[in-house]
Design a protein around this motif. Structure first.
Motif, short mmCIF file in Angstrom:
data_model
loop_
_atom_site.label_atom_id
_atom_site.label_comp_id
_atom_site.label_asym_id
_atom_site.label_seq_id
_atom_site.Cartn_x
_atom_site.Cartn_y
_atom_site.Cartn_z
N ARG A 254 0.88 -1.43 -0.06
CA ARG A 254 0.13 -0.19 -0.15
C ARG A 254 0.76 1.24 0.09
NH1 ARG A 254 -5.34 -1.16 0.55
NH2 ARG A 254 -5.90 -2.97 1.40
N TRP A 255 2.07 1.30 0.42
CA TRP A 255 2.89 2.20 0.57
C TRP A 255 3.43 2.67 -0.89
CZ3 TRP A 255 7.45 0.98 -1.91
CH2 TRP A 255 7.84 -0.41 -2.07
N LEU A 256 3.39 1.73 -1.79
CA LEU A 256 3.85 1.73 -3.26
C LEU A 256 3.11 2.75 -4.02
CD1 LEU A 256 5.93 0.84 -5.36
CD2 LEU A 256 4.56 -0.99 -5.99
N ARG A 257 1.72 2.84 -3.84
CA ARG A 257 1.05 3.71 -4.77
C ARG A 257 1.46 5.42 -4.51
NH1 ARG A 257 -3.89 3.79 -7.03
NH2 ARG A 257 -4.94 5.71 -7.16
N LEU A 258 1.57 5.50 -3.07
CA LEU A 258 2.05 6.88 -2.68
C LEU A 258 3.35 7.26 -3.16
CD1 LEU A 258 1.40 9.65 -1.25
CD2 LEU A 258 2.27 8.47 0.76
N HIS A 259 4.40 6.23 -3.23
CA HIS A 259 5.79 6.42 -3.43
C HIS A 259 5.90 6.80 -4.81
CE1 HIS A 259 10.01 5.91 -2.46
NE2 HIS A 259 10.00 4.88 -3.34
N VAL A 260 5.08 5.92 -5.87
CA VAL A 260 5.10 6.38 -7.16
C VAL A 260 4.52 7.81 -7.41
CG1 VAL A 260 4.30 5.72 -9.57
CG2 VAL A 260 5.15 4.12 -7.90
N ILE A 261 3.30 8.11 -6.84
CA ILE A 261 2.83 9.41 -7.06
C ILE A 261 3.55 10.46 -6.52
CG2 ILE A 261 0.86 10.97 -6.55
CD1 ILE A 261 0.01 8.51 -8.53
N SER A 262 4.30 10.43 -5.54
CA SER A 262 4.94 11.23 -4.95
C SER A 262 6.18 11.58 -5.77
CB SER A 262 5.64 10.97 -3.52
OG SER A 262 4.26 10.65 -2.59
N GLN A 263 6.71 10.51 -6.34
CA GLN A 263 7.89 10.80 -7.37
C GLN A 263 7.61 11.51 -8.40
OE1 GLN A 263 11.17 8.00 -7.83
NE2 GLN A 263 10.93 7.09 -5.57
N VAL A 264 6.41 11.41 -8.91
CA VAL A 264 5.95 11.89 -10.14
C VAL A 264 5.80 13.33 -10.03
CG1 VAL A 264 4.17 12.05 -11.92
CG2 VAL A 264 5.06 9.89 -11.34
N THR A 265 5.02 13.64 -8.91
CA THR A 265 4.72 15.06 -8.44
C THR A 265 5.87 15.82 -8.11
OG1 THR A 265 3.97 14.33 -6.14
CG2 THR A 265 2.26 14.63 -7.77
N ASP A 266 6.90 14.93 -7.25
CA ASP A 266 8.17 15.78 -7.20
C ASP A 266 9.03 16.28 -8.57
OD1 ASP A 266 7.79 15.51 -4.37
OD2 ASP A 266 9.11 13.88 -4.18
N PHE A 267 8.84 15.38 -9.31
CA PHE A 267 9.27 15.96 -10.69
C PHE A 267 8.51 16.99 -11.29
CE2 PHE A 267 9.20 15.68 -15.29
CZ PHE A 267 10.35 15.50 -15.68
#
Length: 481
Positions: A254-267
């Motif tokens: 469940r942590w993975l979804r936030l991990h991916v979205i966070s990296q996209v939005t950080d970019f």
């Protein structure tokens, strides 16, 4: 000044324009007084054109949020494109795909220890896919949309004459709405066109669907398999298995979804508008002809070259997506090993993900981000090596916690990862590194840079010369012989 009105005199054209802006903000754009519009001739503005522009901007303004961006416009645009053909899901398509999902669930249970989904898989129309995924697209694109809206406001303000600055500042929110709404419109077009390309919920690689939801779009599935010369039932089984594997992984970790979205939005937050290009565009921008600004946004001409920080963020994101897709590929291949055409389908899927479609490329131009995992083959080879060495259970356990997930260095050197996992399986303690030593000192209550006596040794000594103090914190000229 533009807002100087002499007592009892006629209002100036600028005052008329400001009044129109107030009417626009008040929701009366469709009820402008033709006589009032005609007085705008003093500003060389065609009243009929202005009325049309105001009506268009009124619609955008009504749907805009506090940032001035009309996400409702993006949704309307996307749904308009997605629903153009008006094709729904037939009962036969639904039955065939339901059967494929059922068998794929059984096969996946033999290939992975990650549990089944709680929600049943779905067959979606293109419009339903837009409805389900648009909240994530909005989250990913919001930083870029805000940057464009802010830059447009600033550039137009700088280009305006000094005696018009009060008017420009008063209409600042309207200017944000112009840029933000044009971006939202372009995003809607991209998502709408993407709805005609994607085959399944996880087809793009990032978690677009709601948590634990797997889906296939029958309209696009038929187009995807048309030139593969593969039996349709085999293709349905492979696509269903891959989609379930993707959805299972994100539901389990469940942590993975936030991990991916966070990296996209950080970019995306690092994306800044090329102010030189925008200022050049602002000098010739005509509100009645927004096509030039729309083309500039669509082509990515307003986005400058990536900075070093963005390149680093993009590399991290690509490695993360490759790690996810590599696992999905290995698990899918193991689960579909019974299919005679599995290898041919797998290669077609891999090639399709590597190249991307027109809408995916348009998304890259729009937000400056290509979401294709360039290292998927290397990541799949890593997962294959791990599976062969320690089995599916130990492999899948790497998704239990973020700090267990393989890193970019593990993709580069799978042998080192395999050696660590094999040592762990034998019950051996992993080799200590500097991080382990620093953590042990911290837990023991020691200062990160040494003991308190070490710090005291840097000041003039008031010690009584006892051996204990000298040993613990003696300066260099009192080193033990």
């Amino acid at each position: 000044m533009a807002d100087d009105v002499t007592g009892g005199g006629d209002p100036s054209p600028e005052d008329d324009f400001q009044e129109l802006i107030r009417q626009l903000f008040g929701g009366a754009a469709g009820d402008f007084d033709p006589e009032q519009l005609s007085r705008l001739s003093g500003m060389n503005i065609d009243p009929a054109m202005m009325q049309a522009v105001m009506r268009q901007l009124q619609g955008a303004f009504e749907g805009a949020d506090e940032t001035g961006i009309s996400w409702d416009m993006a949704k309307r645009q996307a749904l308009h494109i997605a629903n153009q053909e008006g094709l729904g899901v037939t009962a036969g398509q639904r039955t065939d795909l339901d059967q494929a999902f059922s068998l794929a669930t059984l096969w996946l249970s033999e290939a992975t220890t990650i549990s089944e989904l709680s929600a049943p898989p779905a067959t979606l129309t293109r419009g339903a896919w837009v409805e389900a995924t648009l909240p994530v697209w909005q989250e990913l694109a919001a930083p870029v949309a805000t940057s464009i809206a802010d830059a447009l406001t600033s550039a137009l303000s700088e280009q305006a004459p000094e005696d018009m600055q009060g008017l420009v500042q008063g209409a600042g929110r309207l200017m944000r709405t112009v840029g933000g709404s044009l971006f939202a419109s372009q995003l809607g077009q991209v998502v709408g066109n993407l709805s005609k390309e994607v085959v399944s919920g996880g087809d793009v690689g990032i978690p677009l669907m709601p948590d634990g939801q797997a889906a296939i779009l029958p309209q696009n599935f038929a187009d995807f398999g048309r030139d593969l010369e593969v039996p349709e039932d085999q293709l349905a089984l492979y696509v269903a298995t891959r989609e379930l594997a993707h959805a299972r992984l994100f539901r389990h970790a469940r942590w993975l979804r936030l991990h991916v979205i966070s990296q996209v939005t950080d970019f995306a937050r690092g994306v800044h508008v090329d102010t030189d290009a925008l200022e050049d565009l602002a000098t010739r921008f005509d509100p009645s002809e927004p096509e030039e600004l729309r083309r500039a946004i669509e082509s990515g001409a307003l986005l400058p070259a990536r900075s070093e920080a963005q390149e680093a963020a993009l590399a991290r994101l690509e490695n993360l997506l490759a790690t996810v897709e590599g696992w999905v590929e290995v698990v899918t291949e193991d689960a579909t090993s019974r299919l005679p055409s599995a290898q041919r389908i797998s290669e077609a899927v891999r090639r399709r993900r590597a190249v991307g479609g027109p809408a995916e490329r348009a998304l890259g131009s729009l937000v400056g981000l290509e979401i294709r995992p360039r290292r998927m083959r290397e990541a799949a080879a890593m997962w294959r090596a791990v599976t062969a060495a320690v089995g599916p259970a130990a492999r899948d356990a790497l998704w239990d916690y973020p700090d267990l997930m393989p890193s970019a260095s593990d993709i580069d050197d799978p042998a080192a990862l395999v050696a660590r996992l094999e040592a762990r399986a034998r019950g051996e303690e992993p080799a200590r590194d500097e991080m382990d030593d620093a953590l042990a000192r911290l837990l023991a209550g020691e200062e990160p840079g040494g003991s308190a006596a070490d710090e005291a040794s840097d000041s003039p000594s008031e010690s009584d010369g006892s051996g204990e103090e000298g040993e613990s914190g003696a300066p260099d000229d009192h080193r033990p012989v």
